[in-house]
Design a protein around this motif. Structure first.
Motif, PDB file in Angstrom:
ATOM      1  N   SER A 187      -9.543  -2.954  29.022  1.00 50.01           N
ATOM      2  CA  SER A 187      -8.211  -3.564  29.065  1.00 50.01           C
ATOM      3  C   SER A 187      -7.561  -3.551  27.680  1.00 50.01           C
ATOM      4  CB  SER A 187      -8.292  -4.995  29.587  1.00 50.01           C
ATOM      5  OG  SER A 187      -9.105  -5.797  28.740  1.00 50.01           O
ATOM      6  N   TRP A 190      -4.737  -0.927  26.701  1.00 49.38           N
ATOM      7  CA  TRP A 190      -3.328  -1.029  27.112  1.00 49.38           C
ATOM      8  C   TRP A 190      -2.580  -2.136  26.372  1.00 49.38           C
ATOM      9  CZ3 TRP A 190      -4.195   3.184  29.477  1.00 49.38           C
ATOM     10  CH2 TRP A 190      -5.292   3.354  30.331  1.00 49.38           C
ATOM     11  N   GLU A 197       0.754  -6.244  27.669  1.00 42.82           N
ATOM     12  CA  GLU A 197       0.532  -4.842  27.988  1.00 42.82           C
ATOM     13  C   GLU A 197       1.651  -4.019  27.380  1.00 42.82           C
ATOM     14  OE1 GLU A 197       0.630  -2.641  32.104  1.00 42.82           O
ATOM     15  OE2 GLU A 197      -1.425  -3.379  31.754  1.00 42.82           O
ATOM     16  N   PRO A 200       4.988   1.316  29.219  1.00 43.84           N
ATOM     17  CA  PRO A 200       4.462   2.580  29.750  1.00 43.84           C
ATOM     18  C   PRO A 200       5.228   3.779  29.224  1.00 43.84           C
ATOM     19  CG  PRO A 200       5.781   1.473  31.406  1.00 43.84           C
ATOM     20  CD  PRO A 200       5.685   0.529  30.247  1.00 43.84           C
ATOM     21  N   VAL A 303      -9.340   6.348  27.323  1.00 46.94           N
ATOM     22  CA  VAL A 303      -8.392   6.341  28.432  1.00 46.94           C
ATOM     23  C   VAL A 303      -8.877   7.271  29.545  1.00 46.94           C
ATOM     24  CG1 VAL A 303      -6.060   7.043  29.132  1.00 46.94           C
ATOM     25  CG2 VAL A 303      -6.389   5.673  27.055  1.00 46.94           C
ATOM     26  N   LEU A 337       1.383   5.617  31.681  1.00 42.46           N
ATOM     27  CA  LEU A 337       0.384   4.630  31.284  1.00 42.46           C
ATOM     28  C   LEU A 337       0.910   3.824  30.100  1.00 42.46           C
ATOM     29  CD1 LEU A 337      -2.876   6.812  31.350  1.00 42.46           C
ATOM     30  CD2 LEU A 337      -2.210   5.083  33.031  1.00 42.46           C
ATOM     31  N   PRO A 338       0.446   2.570  29.937  1.00 41.25           N
ATOM     32  CA  PRO A 338       0.833   1.799  28.755  1.00 41.25           C
ATOM     33  C   PRO A 338       0.291   2.476  27.489  1.00 41.25           C
ATOM     34  CG  PRO A 338      -0.122   0.383  30.445  1.00 41.25           C
ATOM     35  CD  PRO A 338      -0.395   1.793  30.860  1.00 41.25           C
TER      36      PRO A 338
END
Length: 394
Positions: A187, A190, A197, A200, A303, A337-338
């Protein structure tokens, strides 16, 4: 040692028919519910795994082939399996409900009997029949030689090896726990420094398709790489001569690039190329991407190991036949994706690298112990290692 060791066979010390065959009309081996059912994959050269696989009595009756009720403390030897790999197991002393094929019950210490067969599984494989499918029968297993020491010596050998096994099991459990920590810590990939977060971004904004092809020339040696599933990295598939492939050209892998496998992309075959694979080649099924300057390769490596990315890849594959579905490079670049700042990426990667490093150290120790265990067990059974000295070391 002064104790007498007796050379005999399994047929003299073990009962092949132990446990008996379950009858459709006799349900005494279960308490009225589903029946625990062991198959070859549950026999992994160790304790019989606790398994969620159960079968109804009606289902059990419908299965063809011989079956046995496993008695307490039995040693199990699979009658079938791949050549070069025996399948041996032992059951707990307090369990007598499991049903399995090919049970060797025991009149000697079941733990010692298991250790003997386990230590000599190569010899058992040599006695097996079949070119690709391992096959043993009652005659083979009952004729299998065993050297039987007095009961007190059996117990001491079992205790020595058991102590090593306990240590290995503890190390394996520690690895499992750390892997859980790693999964939870992903986690961090991100997150921002504020704990939120990150915004993205499309992967197309953080990397771009960058494929360099090299012709396959006779007399030139190339080294082939494969991409493992679940972001686990690359595998060296050995050298080959350019004349030995049907490809006219192949893709060159370069350090810190992202490489994926288009085929079966839903299984997560994507990773960052490490330095050791720089210059390897792969077919055009393995496109490569160069990361932007503000993307840390170490962050991207982790990732690639996240189910979050694999799920995005899976949702974009195309094709009608499941095993032939592909993910094209342009579809991968549409994944969002973040993406935190470079500094935050590096901090997350550093934390995950530290966990990975601990896992690697513990796994190496477990591997060392397994190798030492094999030598110790062999030495104890052929009496080249003194029991007293082994007890002191353990």
């Amino acid at each position: 040692m002064s104790e007498q060791w007796v050379e005999t066979t399994l047929g003299e010390v073990a009962d092949w028919s132990a446990g008996g065959t379950p009858k459709a009309t006799n349900r005494s081996f279960y308490d009225g519910g589903d029946v625990p059912w062991a198959i070859i994959s549950d026999i992994q050269n160790g304790p019989l795994r606790e398994t969620a696989k159960c079968i109804t009595p009606a289902g059990l009756d419908a299965i063809g082939g011989a079956k046995k009720v496993v008695p307490e403390g039995a040693v199990l030897v699979s009658m079938y399996g791949s050549v070069g790999r025996s399948a041996i197991a032992r059951t707990p002393m307090a369990t007598n409900q499991a049903i399995a094929r090919g049970v060797v019950g025991t009149q000697v210490s079941p733990e010692y009997l298991f250790l003997w067969i386990n230590a000599h599984e190569g010899q058992l494989d040599q006695m097996a029949r079949g070119a690709t499918q391992r096959n043993i029968n009652k005659q083979i297993i009952t004729a299998f030689p065993i050297v039987l020491p007095p009961a007190p010596v059996q117990e001491r050998i079992v205790e020595i090896i058991g102590a090593v096994d306990d240590h290995i099991a503890a190390l394996d459990a520690e690895v499992g726990a750390l892997q859980g920590v790693y999964r939870a810590a992903t986690s961090l990939l991100w997150g921002t420094a504020e704990g939120d977060e990150a915004a993205p971004q499309l992967l197309g904004n953080v990397m771009h398709l960058d494929v360099v092809r090299t012709p396959m020339e006779a007399g030139t040696t190339y080294r082939l790489a494969g991409v493992l599933n679940a972001g686990k990295g690359l595998v060296d598939k050995d050298e080959f001569d350019g004349a030995d492939t049907e490809y006219a050209a192949m893709n060159i892998l370069r350090e810190n690039q992202v490489v994926m496998r288009k085929l079966t992309a839903w299984e997560g075959p994507i990773t960052v190329v490490p330095a050791g694979f720089d210059g390897f080649v792969a077919s055009n099924e393995f496109p490569t991407f160069t990361l932007a300057d503000d993307i840390a390769p170490g962050w991207m490596k982790h990732v690639c190991r996240t189910p979050r990315l694999w799920a995005e890849m899976q949702s974009r594959v195309v094709g009608t036949v499941q095993r032939r579905k592909r993910l094209n490079p342009d579809q991968l670049l549409l994944v969002a994706l973040p993406v935190p700042s470079r500094r935050e990426q590096e901090q997350a990667a550093e934390a995950l690298d530290a966990i990975e490093g601990q896992v690697a150290v513990i796994r190496a120790e477990a591997t060392r112990l397994r190798k030492a265990r094999a030598g110790l067990l062999s030495g104890l059974l052929d009496r080249t290692i003194d029991i007293e000295s082994a007890e002191l070391e353990v």
